[in-house]
Design a protein around this motif. Structure first.
Motif, short mmCIF file in Angstrom:
data_model
loop_
_atom_site.label_atom_id
_atom_site.label_comp_id
_atom_site.label_asym_id
_atom_site.label_seq_id
_atom_site.Cartn_x
_atom_site.Cartn_y
_atom_site.Cartn_z
N ALA A 280 -47.10 -102.69 -26.28
CA ALA A 280 -46.10 -101.64 -26.02
C ALA A 280 -45.61 -101.05 -27.34
CB ALA A 280 -44.92 -102.22 -25.24
N ARG A 281 -45.30 -101.92 -28.29
CA ARG A 281 -44.79 -101.45 -29.58
C ARG A 281 -45.82 -100.56 -30.28
NH1 ARG A 281 -41.89 -106.99 -31.89
NH2 ARG A 281 -39.78 -106.50 -31.13
N LEU A 282 -47.07 -100.98 -30.24
CA LEU A 282 -48.11 -100.19 -30.91
C LEU A 282 -48.29 -98.83 -30.23
CD1 LEU A 282 -50.75 -103.01 -31.54
CD2 LEU A 282 -49.56 -101.71 -33.31
N ALA A 283 -48.25 -98.83 -28.91
CA ALA A 283 -48.41 -97.57 -28.18
C ALA A 283 -47.27 -96.60 -28.51
CB ALA A 283 -48.46 -97.84 -26.67
N LEU A 284 -46.05 -97.14 -28.58
CA LEU A 284 -44.90 -96.27 -28.85
C LEU A 284 -44.90 -95.79 -30.30
CD1 LEU A 284 -42.33 -98.37 -26.84
CD2 LEU A 284 -43.24 -96.13 -26.23
N ARG A 285 -45.30 -96.67 -31.18
CA ARG A 285 -45.40 -96.30 -32.60
C ARG A 285 -46.43 -95.17 -32.76
NH1 ARG A 285 -49.93 -96.96 -36.04
NH2 ARG A 285 -49.26 -97.05 -38.18
N ASP A 286 -47.53 -95.26 -32.02
CA ASP A 286 -48.54 -94.20 -32.10
C ASP A 286 -47.98 -92.87 -31.61
OD1 ASP A 286 -50.27 -95.98 -33.15
OD2 ASP A 286 -51.47 -96.27 -31.34
N LYS A 287 -47.13 -92.94 -30.57
CA LYS A 287 -46.52 -91.71 -30.04
C LYS A 287 -45.61 -91.06 -31.08
CE LYS A 287 -47.37 -91.90 -25.38
NZ LYS A 287 -47.51 -90.90 -24.35
N LEU A 288 -45.03 -91.90 -31.95
CA LEU A 288 -44.14 -91.37 -32.99
C LEU A 288 -44.91 -91.01 -34.27
CD1 LEU A 288 -40.86 -93.50 -32.94
CD2 LEU A 288 -41.15 -91.16 -32.23
N GLY A 289 -46.23 -91.04 -34.18
CA GLY A 289 -47.06 -90.81 -35.38
C GLY A 289 -46.68 -89.54 -36.12
N HIS A 290 -46.43 -88.46 -35.38
CA HIS A 290 -46.11 -87.19 -36.04
C HIS A 290 -44.82 -87.31 -36.85
CE1 HIS A 290 -43.75 -87.08 -32.35
NE2 HIS A 290 -43.01 -86.13 -32.88
N VAL A 291 -43.87 -88.10 -36.34
CA VAL A 291 -42.59 -88.27 -37.05
C VAL A 291 -42.83 -89.02 -38.36
CG1 VAL A 291 -40.30 -89.33 -36.94
CG2 VAL A 291 -41.34 -88.33 -34.89
N PHE A 292 -43.63 -90.07 -38.29
CA PHE A 292 -43.89 -90.85 -39.50
C PHE A 292 -44.67 -90.04 -40.53
CE2 PHE A 292 -43.61 -94.48 -36.33
CZ PHE A 292 -42.28 -94.72 -36.62
N ARG A 293 -45.57 -89.17 -40.05
CA ARG A 293 -46.32 -88.35 -40.99
C ARG A 293 -45.39 -87.35 -41.71
NH1 ARG A 293 -50.29 -89.08 -37.12
NH2 ARG A 293 -49.71 -87.23 -35.93
N GLN A 294 -44.46 -86.77 -40.94
CA GLN A 294 -43.49 -85.85 -41.55
C GLN A 294 -42.66 -86.58 -42.60
OE1 GLN A 294 -41.08 -84.30 -38.40
NE2 GLN A 294 -42.68 -82.93 -37.65
N PHE A 295 -42.23 -87.80 -42.22
CA PHE A 295 -41.41 -88.62 -43.10
C PHE A 295 -42.16 -88.90 -44.41
CE2 PHE A 295 -40.01 -92.93 -44.39
CZ PHE A 295 -38.68 -92.65 -44.65
N GLU A 296 -43.44 -89.25 -44.29
CA GLU A 296 -44.25 -89.55 -45.45
C GLU A 296 -44.41 -88.32 -46.35
OE1 GLU A 296 -45.79 -92.15 -47.00
OE2 GLU A 296 -44.42 -93.21 -45.68
N SER A 297 -44.67 -87.15 -45.73
CA SER A 297 -44.88 -85.96 -46.56
C SER A 297 -43.57 -85.54 -47.23
CB SER A 297 -45.49 -84.81 -45.75
OG SER A 297 -44.70 -84.53 -44.65
N ARG A 298 -42.43 -85.75 -46.54
CA ARG A 298 -41.14 -85.43 -47.17
C ARG A 298 -40.90 -86.33 -48.38
NH1 ARG A 298 -36.48 -85.38 -42.77
NH2 ARG A 298 -37.97 -84.83 -41.19
N LYS A 299 -41.29 -87.62 -48.19
CA LYS A 299 -41.10 -88.58 -49.27
C LYS A 299 -41.94 -88.19 -50.49
CE LYS A 299 -42.08 -92.95 -48.71
NZ LYS A 299 -42.22 -94.32 -48.18
N LYS A 300 -43.18 -87.73 -50.22
CA LYS A 300 -44.06 -87.34 -51.32
C LYS A 300 -43.53 -86.11 -52.04
CE LYS A 300 -48.31 -89.37 -49.65
NZ LYS A 300 -49.34 -89.17 -48.65
N GLU A 301 -42.95 -85.16 -51.24
CA GLU A 301 -42.42 -83.93 -51.84
C GLU A 301 -41.26 -84.24 -52.78
OE1 GLU A 301 -41.32 -81.32 -48.66
OE2 GLU A 301 -43.41 -81.17 -47.99
N THR A 302 -40.44 -85.21 -52.41
CA THR A 302 -39.24 -85.50 -53.21
C THR A 302 -39.53 -86.45 -54.36
OG1 THR A 302 -38.67 -87.22 -51.61
CG2 THR A 302 -37.57 -85.10 -51.36
N SER A 303 -40.73 -87.09 -54.35
CA SER A 303 -41.00 -88.05 -55.43
C SER A 303 -41.74 -87.38 -56.59
CB SER A 303 -41.79 -89.23 -54.90
OG SER A 303 -43.05 -88.78 -54.43
#
Lengths: 84, 200
Positions: free
Chosen positions: B177-200
Motif C-alpha cells: 500500500a505504501r509503495l503504491a501511494l508513494r508512486d501516486k505522489l511521484g509527480h510531487v516528489f519530482r517537483q520537490f527534487e527539481s526545486r531543491k536542485k534549483e535552489t542549490s
C-alpha cells in the motif's frame, strides 16, 4: 547489507522502529545507496502527509448532523446524571 | 484555547458543551478514518456518530494520559467502522471487540511540527486529499491495513487480530500500500527534487 535486505525492513524504517543493534549496518547502506535513501525518504513523506492532523474537514452537512446528534445525546446524558 | 485534557475534564464533570468543542476538534480525523475503512460516506458518518455516542457514555472509563484522548477516539471510531464493515459483509465480529473494549496504551505518534503558513497548509491539505482519493482506489485488503496502521494507530499485531490475517500478511500489505501511494505522489516528489536542485 544489500538493497533486498533494506527492503525487508522497509516498514520498520519508515516507522522509525529499527532496533538499535541493526542501525549501523542500515545507516551505512543508506549513506552509500541513493536509491534506497530516496525510497525511504519518499515513503516516510507519503505517510506523514497522510497522517497529518488538522487538515481534514468534514463536509458541512455531516458536521451539522453530528453536532445535532451529539447535542441530543449529551442532553440525555446530562439528565441521567445524578444531582451533585 | 483549551487543551483536550481540560475539555475532557469539564465534560466528565457534566459540562457537555466542552464535548461539543472536542467533537469539532476531532470530527475531521474521525470521519476520514471511518471513510477510509468503509469507503462509503453515509456509513462513515454513522460510524463516527456511533463512536461519539459511545465516547460520551464511556468518558468516565477513560484512564489514559490526557494527550492520548485523540488516540482513544481513533480506536473507538475504527472499531465502530470495522463492526459496521463486518455486518455489511456478513462476517463474524469475533476479534473486533466492542467499540470501547480497547485496552491501553494508545499508540499514537506525536504530531509532526509543520509550518502554519496558509499557502503551505493549503498545499498539504490538497496533497492529503489527493492521497485520500488514492487510498480509496486501493484494493480492499491493502486499504484496510494502511488505514488501520496509519490513521487508527493500531500496531501490526492489533491490525492482524482485527482483520483475521497473519502478521506477516499485514506487513506485506502495508508495504504494498505504501509503495503504491508513494508512486501516486511521484509527480510531487519530482517537483520537490527539481526545486531543491534549483535552489542549490
Amino acid at each position: 547489507m544489500t538493497c533486498d535486505e533494506i527492503r525487508e525492513v522497509m516498514n520498520e524504517l519508515v516507522d522509525g522502529e529499527i532496533p538499535e543493534d541493526r542501525r549501523a549496518g542500515i545507516d551505512a547502506h543508506l549513506a552509500a545507496c541513493e536509491d534506497c535513501l530516496a525510497l525511504v525518504t519518499t515513503l516516510r513523506l507519503t505517510c506523514q502527509i497522510y497522517r497529518e492532523e488538522g487538515l481534514a474537514e468534514v463536509p458541512p452537512g455531516v458536521h451539522r448532523r453530528l453536532s445535532e446528534a451529539m447535542a441530543s445525546e449529551t442532553e440525555g446524558a446530562r439528565r441521567r446524571r445524578p444531582e451533585a | 484555547m483549551s487543551t483536550d485534557a481540560e475539555l475532557v475534564e469539564r465534560a466528565r464533570s457534566g459540562d457537555y458543551r466542552a464535548f461539543a468543542v472536542l467533537v469539532r476538534r476531532h470530527e475531521g480525523r474521525l470521519y476520514r478514518l471511518a471513510l477510509g475503512i468503509l469507503h462509503h460516506a453515509e456509513d462513515a458518518e454513522d460510524a463516527v456518530q456511533l463512536a461519539l455516542v459511545s465516547a460520551v457514555e464511556h468518558l468516565g472509563d477513560f484512564r489514559g494520559e490526557w494527550t492520548a484522548f485523540g488516540g482513544w477516539l481513533n480506536r473507538i471510531a475504527a472499531n465502530a467502522a470495522l463492526q459496521m464493515l463486518a455486518r455489511r459483509r456478513g462476517v463474524s465480529l469475533e476479534g473486533l471487540g466492542g467499540p470501547t473494549d480497547e485496552a491501553f496504551p494508545y499508540r499514537r505518534r506525536p504530531p509532526v511540527a509543520r509550518s502554519l503558513d496558509p499557502h503551505e497548509v493549503a498545499e498539504r491539505r490538497e496533497l492529503q486529499r489527493f492521497l485520500d482519493d488514492a487510498v480509496a482506489d486501493l484494493p480492499d485488503d491493502l486499504r484496510l491495513v494502511f488505514v488501520l496502521r496509519e490513521l487508527a494507530g493500531f500496531s501490526t499485531r492489533e491490525t492482524a487480530e482485527r482483520l483475521g490475517a497473519p502478521e506477516g500478511t499485514v506487513k506485506v500489505r502495508l508495504l504494498r500500500a505504501r509503495l503504491a501511494l508513494r508512486d501516486k505522489l511521484g509527480h510531487v516528489f519530482r517537483q520537490f527534487e527539481s526545486r531543491k536542485k534549483e535552489t542549490s
